[in-house]
Design a protein around this motif. Structure first.
Motif, short mmCIF file in Angstrom:
data_model
loop_
_atom_site.label_atom_id
_atom_site.label_comp_id
_atom_site.label_asym_id
_atom_site.label_seq_id
_atom_site.Cartn_x
_atom_site.Cartn_y
_atom_site.Cartn_z
N VAL A 74 51.54 39.43 31.12
CA VAL A 74 51.01 40.75 31.52
C VAL A 74 51.61 41.87 30.67
N ASP A 75 52.86 41.71 30.23
CA ASP A 75 53.45 42.75 29.37
C ASP A 75 52.75 42.76 28.01
N ARG A 99 45.22 30.08 39.81
CA ARG A 99 45.13 30.99 40.95
C ARG A 99 46.46 31.70 41.18
N THR A 100 47.57 30.92 41.14
CA THR A 100 48.89 31.49 41.39
C THR A 100 49.23 32.54 40.33
N VAL A 101 49.00 32.20 39.07
CA VAL A 101 49.34 33.14 37.98
C VAL A 101 48.45 34.38 38.06
N ALA A 102 47.16 34.17 38.35
CA ALA A 102 46.23 35.31 38.43
C ALA A 102 46.63 36.25 39.56
N ASP A 103 47.02 35.68 40.72
CA ASP A 103 47.45 36.51 41.86
C ASP A 103 48.69 37.31 41.50
N ALA A 104 49.66 36.62 40.88
CA ALA A 104 50.92 37.30 40.51
C ALA A 104 50.63 38.43 39.53
N ARG A 106 47.91 40.15 39.07
CA ARG A 106 47.18 41.28 39.70
C ARG A 106 48.12 42.09 40.57
N LYS A 107 49.02 41.40 41.32
CA LYS A 107 49.97 42.12 42.19
C LYS A 107 50.93 42.94 41.34
N LEU A 108 51.37 42.37 40.21
CA LEU A 108 52.37 43.05 39.37
C LEU A 108 51.80 44.28 38.66
N ILE A 111 46.17 43.94 36.66
CA ILE A 111 45.33 43.29 35.65
C ILE A 111 44.56 42.14 36.29
N GLU A 112 43.25 42.15 36.10
CA GLU A 112 42.40 41.10 36.67
C GLU A 112 42.27 39.93 35.70
N THR A 113 42.16 38.74 36.27
CA THR A 113 41.94 37.54 35.45
C THR A 113 40.49 37.10 35.61
#
Ligand code: ADP
Length: 150
Positions: A74-75, A99-104, A106-108, A111-113
């Motif tokens: 994400v950085d 799913r886990t990485v995409a959720d993390a 988006r929360k951080l 950014i949408e996956t």
């Protein structure tokens, strides 16, 4: 301007990866392919070789850029002003991880996956199988994007 990153190890970049980027270009204006430099992951192809293969694959497509990065994905996305992460999904095996990485992500950062399902003719193609074939001296040109040679 809709810009996405397409992150991965790309050891090597396959026709499956190529197809995801081509399809992504139908709805993103620009895609930055990001080669993640994970120190703990030993790769077969050097970073320079992987950059060169990807540049060769997209030499006639100015909307595709390529870079390597050493940070959180994400950085990297924020550093190139991308609002989306593009990923490909081959099987249910890939799903929970994505799913886990995409959720993390988006929360951080918000950014949408965007995940595209693999075209069925490429679902068996993976960098791991390509490397196995190379280790037995086999030709992997059918695994590579058009115009790309090892
Ligand atoms: P990572 O180490 O991040 O999994 P990869 O280089 O293996 O990196 O893959 C990058 C992305 O390309 C991932 O989203 C992966 O699911 C996708 N991908 C890999 N092989 C294929 C394929 N044959 N078809 C579509 N997508 C693929």
């Amino acid at each position: 301007m809709k810009r996405a990153i397409f992150p991965g190890t790309f050891d090597p970049f396959t026709i499956g990866h190529y197809s995801i980027v081509q399809r992504g270009l139908t709805f993103f204006d620009e895609i930055v392919i990001g080669i993640g430099l994970n120190q703990s992951k030993k790769t077969l192809f050097t970073i320079d070789k992987r950059l060169e293969m990807i540049q060769q694959a997209f030499k006639d497509e100015p909307r595709v850029k390529v870079a390597s990065y050493n940070s959180l994905t994400v950085d990297f996305a924020l550093s190139v002003q991308a609002d989306f992460v593009l990923r490909g999904l081959r099987s249910v095996g890939d799903f929970e991880y994505e799913r886990t990485v995409a959720d993390a992500n988006r929360k951080l950062t918000g950014i949408e996956t965007v995940i595209l399902l693999t075209e069925s003719e490429y679902s068996y193609i993976s960098s791991t199988v390509a490397r196995d074939l190379i280790s037995y001296g086999k030709d992997i040109s059918a695994f590579l994007p058009p115009n790309v040679k090892l």
